[in-house]
Design a protein around this motif. Structure first.
Motif, mmCIF file in Angstrom:
data_model
loop_
_atom_site.group_PDB
_atom_site.id
_atom_site.type_symbol
_atom_site.label_atom_id
_atom_site.label_comp_id
_atom_site.label_asym_id
_atom_site.label_seq_id
_atom_site.Cartn_x
_atom_site.Cartn_y
_atom_site.Cartn_z
ATOM 1 N N GLU A 34 0.883 -1.256 0.079
ATOM 2 C CA GLU A 34 0.180 0.246 0.053
ATOM 3 C C GLU A 34 0.797 1.448 -0.174
ATOM 4 O O GLU A 34 0.600 2.304 -0.688
ATOM 5 N N ALA A 35 2.077 1.169 0.865
ATOM 6 C CA ALA A 35 2.896 2.348 0.787
ATOM 7 C C ALA A 35 3.325 2.605 -0.420
ATOM 8 O O ALA A 35 3.630 3.794 -1.110
ATOM 9 N N LEU A 36 3.741 1.520 -1.232
ATOM 10 C CA LEU A 36 4.440 1.508 -2.702
ATOM 11 C C LEU A 36 3.230 2.256 -3.852
ATOM 12 O O LEU A 36 3.752 3.043 -4.313
ATOM 13 N N TYR A 37 2.081 1.786 -3.484
ATOM 14 C CA TYR A 37 0.975 1.956 -4.188
ATOM 15 C C TYR A 37 0.971 3.558 -3.962
ATOM 16 O O TYR A 37 0.607 4.429 -5.034
ATOM 17 N N ALA A 38 0.724 4.004 -2.894
ATOM 18 C CA ALA A 38 0.780 5.375 -2.409
ATOM 19 C C ALA A 38 1.642 6.458 -2.952
ATOM 20 O O ALA A 38 1.403 7.428 -3.537
ATOM 21 N N SER A 39 2.889 5.899 -3.091
ATOM 22 C CA SER A 39 4.154 6.813 -3.642
ATOM 23 C C SER A 39 3.856 6.813 -5.101
ATOM 24 O O SER A 39 4.260 7.802 -5.758
ATOM 25 N N VAL A 40 3.408 5.677 -5.737
ATOM 26 C CA VAL A 40 3.200 5.440 -7.187
ATOM 27 C C VAL A 40 2.090 6.631 -7.618
ATOM 28 O O VAL A 40 2.166 7.539 -8.407
ATOM 29 N N LEU A 41 1.088 6.767 -6.899
ATOM 30 C CA LEU A 41 -0.009 7.531 -7.129
ATOM 31 C C LEU A 41 0.412 8.997 -7.014
ATOM 32 O O LEU A 41 -0.011 10.026 -7.534
ATOM 33 N N GLU A 42 1.250 9.408 -5.841
ATOM 34 C CA GLU A 42 1.612 10.741 -5.384
ATOM 35 C C GLU A 42 2.407 11.280 -6.413
ATOM 36 O O GLU A 42 2.150 12.287 -6.826
ATOM 37 N N ARG A 43 3.301 10.417 -7.142
ATOM 38 C CA ARG A 43 4.116 10.864 -8.378
ATOM 39 C C ARG A 43 3.328 11.207 -9.477
ATOM 40 O O ARG A 43 3.592 12.113 -9.981
ATOM 41 N N LEU A 44 2.409 10.352 -9.661
ATOM 42 C CA LEU A 44 1.410 10.579 -10.946
ATOM 43 C C LEU A 44 0.601 11.974 -10.716
ATOM 44 O O LEU A 44 0.424 12.741 -11.620
ATOM 45 N N LEU A 45 -0.022 12.021 -9.474
ATOM 46 C CA LEU A 45 -0.987 13.208 -9.381
ATOM 47 C C LEU A 45 -0.218 14.294 -9.182
ATOM 48 O O LEU A 45 -0.849 15.201 -9.649
ATOM 49 N N VAL A 46 0.849 14.490 -8.586
ATOM 50 C CA VAL A 46 1.729 15.662 -8.740
ATOM 51 C C VAL A 46 1.791 16.337 -10.135
ATOM 52 O O VAL A 46 1.775 17.370 -10.418
ATOM 53 N N GLU A 47 2.008 15.445 -10.992
ATOM 54 C CA GLU A 47 2.624 15.606 -12.394
ATOM 55 C C GLU A 47 1.392 16.019 -13.044
ATOM 56 O O GLU A 47 1.432 16.871 -14.052
ATOM 57 N N PHE A 48 0.138 15.115 -12.942
ATOM 58 C CA PHE A 48 -0.833 15.483 -13.720
ATOM 59 C C PHE A 48 -1.679 16.651 -13.069
ATOM 60 O O PHE A 48 -2.457 17.016 -13.711
ATOM 61 N N SER A 49 -1.488 17.086 -11.777
ATOM 62 C CA SER A 49 -2.202 18.031 -11.319
ATOM 63 C C SER A 49 -1.505 19.626 -11.484
ATOM 64 O O SER A 49 -2.275 20.482 -11.418
ATOM 65 N N LYS A 50 -0.284 19.706 -12.103
ATOM 66 C CA LYS A 50 0.278 20.598 -12.493
ATOM 67 C C LYS A 50 -0.306 21.767 -13.480
ATOM 68 O O LYS A 50 -0.730 22.818 -12.984
ATOM 69 N N PRO A 51 -0.823 21.314 -14.435
ATOM 70 C CA PRO A 51 -1.777 22.132 -15.605
ATOM 71 C C PRO A 51 -2.813 22.789 -14.809
ATOM 72 O O PRO A 51 -3.077 24.024 -14.968
ATOM 73 N N LEU A 52 -3.546 21.881 -13.907
ATOM 74 C CA LEU A 52 -4.987 22.611 -13.342
ATOM 75 C C LEU A 52 -4.435 23.661 -12.225
ATOM 76 O O LEU A 52 -5.032 24.633 -12.335
ATOM 77 N N LEU A 53 -3.406 23.299 -11.583
ATOM 78 C CA LEU A 53 -3.052 24.235 -10.524
ATOM 79 C C LEU A 53 -2.529 25.533 -11.149
ATOM 80 O O LEU A 53 -2.973 26.602 -10.685
ATOM 81 N N GLU A 54 -1.784 25.490 -12.204
ATOM 82 C CA GLU A 54 -1.375 26.618 -13.158
ATOM 83 C C GLU A 54 -2.572 27.501 -13.635
ATOM 84 O O GLU A 54 -2.269 28.557 -13.539
ATOM 85 N N MET A 55 -3.589 26.676 -14.104
ATOM 86 C CA MET A 55 -4.614 27.417 -14.673
ATOM 87 C C MET A 55 -5.492 28.044 -13.741
ATOM 88 O O MET A 55 -5.904 29.319 -13.694
ATOM 89 N N GLN A 56 -5.418 27.524 -12.284
ATOM 90 C CA GLN A 56 -6.446 28.018 -11.329
ATOM 91 C C GLN A 56 -5.713 29.420 -10.716
ATOM 92 O O GLN A 56 -6.218 30.338 -10.321
ATOM 93 N N GLN A 57 -4.274 29.362 -10.913
ATOM 94 C CA GLN A 57 -3.482 30.576 -10.282
ATOM 95 C C GLN A 57 -3.427 31.562 -11.381
ATOM 96 O O GLN A 57 -2.643 32.487 -11.122
ATOM 97 N N SER A 58 -3.951 31.490 -12.431
ATOM 98 C CA SER A 58 -3.709 32.276 -13.704
ATOM 99 C C SER A 58 -4.487 33.530 -13.327
ATOM 100 O O SER A 58 -5.643 33.486 -12.658
ATOM 101 N N SER A 59 -3.995 34.666 -13.762
ATOM 102 C CA SER A 59 -4.626 36.033 -13.403
ATOM 103 C C SER A 59 -6.035 36.273 -14.013
ATOM 104 O O SER A 59 -6.753 36.940 -13.665
ATOM 105 N N GLU A 60 -6.063 35.422 -15.321
ATOM 106 C CA GLU A 60 -7.191 35.542 -16.067
ATOM 107 C C GLU A 60 -7.682 34.227 -16.629
ATOM 108 O O GLU A 60 -7.003 33.643 -17.266
#
Length: 211
Positions: free
Chosen positions: A58-84
């Motif tokens: 489970e710890a290994l699975y959680a680490s795999v997920l964390e790595r994927l989620l961090v990478e795939f969440s970046k574009p959404l976070l950048e869009m949410q932080q956009s001034s417009e």
């Protein structure tokens, strides 16, 4: 959760190799059908050695997920932080997401297994990856209508799910249509066709006024 640090000379550490192997196997077989022995065999180490890096599956699975989620969440976070926040910005975000899934289809495949056969941390996946897209921004923050008539009818969550399915199911199902497509579904040409379809549909949703 184990913190994996890359070596200075860019040679993958044992922990990174374990994560890479586990990601591929969880994507191919799902959480329940993947054993630590499978991962160890893929890496070329003995199973007990895995516990030097991850305390259990489970710890290994959680680490795999964390790595994927961090990478795939970046574009959404950048869009949410956009001034417009505009329709053009949303189209750019979607373009980035489609390209990400083409470059690494493992997240979509892993989530498909989680949806069908379960696995730990599923609620966390939903919360981090999809929940922000179900929230409508304030009208003042967005140029024009956000999903137009669909938002006013309370259908935005269904629209989000539909576009998510369109993007993610492509990388899990398209290989079945390889012969019908007459090309590699992960080729650059196929990627451009997928992007053209997604953009056309989203622009139609933006333009729809219910008439």
């Amino acid at each position: 959760m184990t913190l994996v640090v890359a070596s200075k000379d860019n040679i993958p550490t044992t922990a990174e190799r374990i994560l890479d192997a586990a990601e591929d196997l969880f994507a191919q077989k799902g959480y329940s059908a993947t054993s630590l022995g499978d991962v160890a065999d893929r890496v070329g180490i003995r199973s007990p050695s895995l516990y030097n890096h991850f305390r259990n599956k489970e710890a290994l699975y959680a680490s795999v997920l964390e790595r994927l989620l961090v990478e795939f969440s970046k574009p959404l976070l950048e869009m949410q932080q956009s001034s417009e926040l505009s329709q053009e910005r949303i189209l750019q975000w979607l373009d980035t997401i489609v390209r990400q899934h083409h470059a690494n289809p493992n997240l979509a495949r892993l989530l498909q297994h989680a949806a069908l056969s379960g696995g730990p941390h599923t609620n966390e996946i939903i919360e981090r990856l999809f929940s922000p897209m179900f929230q409508s921004p304030d009208e003042e923050e967005l140029e024009g209508d956000y999903f137009g008539q669909l938002s006013r009818q309370g259908l935005q969550p269904w629209a989000v799910m539909a576009f998510n399915n369109l993007v993610m199911s492509y990388v899990t199902m398209a290989p079945m249509y390889r012969d019908l497509l007459g090309q590699d579904p992960f080729s650059e040409e196929a990627l451009e066709q997928q992007l053209a379809l997604v953009n056309t549909l989203l622009k139609a949703v933006f333009a729809y006024r219910g008439d």
